[in-house]
Design a protein around this motif. Structure first.
Motif, PDB file in Angstrom:
ATOM      1  N   THR A  34       0.833  -1.197   0.000  1.00  0.00           N
ATOM      2  CA  THR A  34       0.000   0.000   0.000  1.00  0.00           C
ATOM      3  C   THR A  34       0.873   1.255   0.000  1.00  0.00           C
ATOM      4  O   THR A  34       1.789   1.385   0.811  1.00  0.00           O
ATOM      5  CB  THR A  34      -0.932   0.024   1.220  1.00  0.00           C
ATOM      6  OG1 THR A  34      -1.759  -1.143   1.205  1.00  0.00           O
ATOM      7  CG2 THR A  34      -1.824   1.259   1.189  1.00  0.00           C
ATOM      8  N   ALA A  80      -1.168   0.266  -9.242  1.00  0.00           N
ATOM      9  CA  ALA A  80      -1.930  -0.813  -9.869  1.00  0.00           C
ATOM     10  C   ALA A  80      -3.284  -0.303 -10.356  1.00  0.00           C
ATOM     11  O   ALA A  80      -3.935   0.515  -9.686  1.00  0.00           O
ATOM     12  CB  ALA A  80      -2.123  -1.959  -8.880  1.00  0.00           C
ATOM     13  N   SER A  83      -6.670   0.355  -8.167  1.00  0.00           N
ATOM     14  CA  SER A  83      -6.302   0.376  -6.750  1.00  0.00           C
ATOM     15  C   SER A  83      -6.404   1.764  -6.113  1.00  0.00           C
ATOM     16  O   SER A  83      -6.232   1.891  -4.892  1.00  0.00           O
ATOM     17  CB  SER A  83      -4.869  -0.138  -6.566  1.00  0.00           C
ATOM     18  OG  SER A  83      -3.909   0.823  -7.011  1.00  0.00           O
ATOM     19  N   ARG A  85      -7.342   4.955  -4.198  1.00  0.00           N
ATOM     20  CA  ARG A  85      -8.275   5.139  -3.084  1.00  0.00           C
ATOM     21  C   ARG A  85      -8.652   6.599  -2.866  1.00  0.00           C
ATOM     22  O   ARG A  85      -9.388   6.908  -1.912  1.00  0.00           O
ATOM     23  CB  ARG A  85      -7.661   4.585  -1.797  1.00  0.00           C
ATOM     24  CG  ARG A  85      -7.285   3.116  -1.853  1.00  0.00           C
ATOM     25  CD  ARG A  85      -6.915   2.608  -0.477  1.00  0.00           C
ATOM     26  NE  ARG A  85      -6.328   1.274  -0.509  1.00  0.00           N
ATOM     27  CZ  ARG A  85      -5.948   0.608   0.577  1.00  0.00           C
ATOM     28  NH1 ARG A  85      -6.101   1.156   1.777  1.00  0.00           N
ATOM     29  NH2 ARG A  85      -5.419  -0.603   0.472  1.00  0.00           N
ATOM     30  N   GLY A  99      -3.161   4.107  -2.878  1.00  0.00           N
ATOM     31  CA  GLY A  99      -3.362   3.022  -3.830  1.00  0.00           C
ATOM     32  C   GLY A  99      -2.377   1.910  -3.542  1.00  0.00           C
ATOM     33  O   GLY A  99      -1.771   1.855  -2.466  1.00  0.00           O
ATOM     34  N   THR A 100      -2.193   1.045  -4.528  1.00  0.00           N
ATOM     35  CA  THR A 100      -1.304  -0.098  -4.369  1.00  0.00           C
ATOM     36  C   THR A 100      -0.165  -0.043  -5.378  1.00  0.00           C
ATOM     37  O   THR A 100      -0.368   0.336  -6.534  1.00  0.00           O
ATOM     38  CB  THR A 100      -2.090  -1.419  -4.572  1.00  0.00           C
ATOM     39  OG1 THR A 100      -3.190  -1.449  -3.664  1.00  0.00           O
ATOM     40  CG2 THR A 100      -1.204  -2.629  -4.328  1.00  0.00           C
ATOM     41  N   GLY A 102       2.256  -0.869  -8.230  1.00  0.00           N
ATOM     42  CA  GLY A 102       1.925  -1.635  -9.427  1.00  0.00           C
ATOM     43  C   GLY A 102       3.004  -1.556 -10.496  1.00  0.00           C
ATOM     44  O   GLY A 102       4.156  -1.197 -10.223  1.00  0.00           O
TER      45      GLY A 102
END
Length: 270
Positions: A34, A80, A83, A85, A99-100, A102
């Protein structure tokens, strides 16, 4: 605040010899994928730019740009797909999940490309903002919700304050570059060692600054919830988490007092 909780691995630095035109740092979250904001502000962009739109921004894939409260812009890239947010216009704080990590855009392997630009749009070394050094290696986020909050207790007027973990970056704008003797400054993170010095990022007068932990002028301490709350309030910091800790500590103390009272009553009745 570091971008990833746990280990943050720098795989490519800012304008190092191997990539002199690289305007950011590439980070991999080894323990947590994250991506977290390292500074507060407003989301200026969250999404991806089509290659057909022209320019090179498409290379970032899905990315988030935070227009910082300090006038700088923070870019978190190669996130990603699906992902994200946050959305444009949203206010965020340091620590907000964006987000994540990626591999979108022009990327070779999952990571986050992180850039910081000043008010003129010029890329600047982002390492200190992410709590790492501008060097390939692994850096650890020592902060944890379960840990007791640490403070830097200043024991000598010789204790200096810095704008970055660099002995040449004395912050003359704050008290002539000196921390105040007898004051406890909240530690946001233990940055690590550089040039033989042990650095911490601290909260000073409403801003993130840095200090070197040297035995003859300061030391790291863990304060009781009440003292920690008072020290944080004195610095003008966000006390929400400390208020929770204080409430829990007081509840535990009340429960202990009740048990002691029950024991005394039992003994007295025997």
């Amino acid at each position: 605040m570091m971008i990833f909780k746990g280990r943050n691995r720098v795989t490519s630095g800012f304008r190092l010899a191997a990539r002199p035109s690289h305007n950011g740092i590439d980070l991999v979250g080894d323990d947590d994928k994250t991506v977290h904001a390292v500074a507060g502000g407003t989301v200026g962009f969250a999404g991806a730019v089509s290659k057909s739109a022209g320019g090179l921004t498409w290379q970032w894939g899905y990315y988030v740009r935070i227009d910082g409260n300090d006038g700088r812009k923070y870019y978190y890239c190669h996130l990603a797909a699906g992902s994200l947010r946050v959305r444009a216009g949203q206010r965020v704080q340091a620590g907000t999940a964006l987000g994540t990590m990626g591999n979108t855009g022009y990327s070779f392997g999952a990571h986050t490309h992180f850039e910081v630009r000043n008010a003129y749009g010029t890329p600047i070394d982002p390492a200190s903002y992410a709590g790492v050094r501008n060097a390939v290696g692994t850096y650890t986020d020592t902060e944890s919700e379960d840990d007791n909050m640490k403070f830097l207790k200043v024991t000598s007027g010789k204790c200096e304050v810095f704008t970055a973990p660099n002995v040449n970056a004395v912050d003359k704008h704050y008290n002539g570059g000196k921390l105040t003797e007898g004051v406890c400054y909240p530690v946001q993170a233990e940055v690590g060692s550089s040039g033989g010095y042990s650095w911490v990022r601290i909260f000073v007068a409403g801003a993130q600054r840095y200090a070197v932990v040297l035995a003859d002028r300061c030391r790291l301490v863990a304060l009781s919830p009440g003292d920690a709350f008072a020290a944080c309030v004195a610095q003008g910091g966000d006390t929400a988490e400390l208020e929770k800790q204080l409430e829990v500590a007081n509840a535990r103390a009340d429960e202990a007092n009740k048990r002691l009272a029950n024991i005394k009553a039992y003994v007295a009745g025997v």
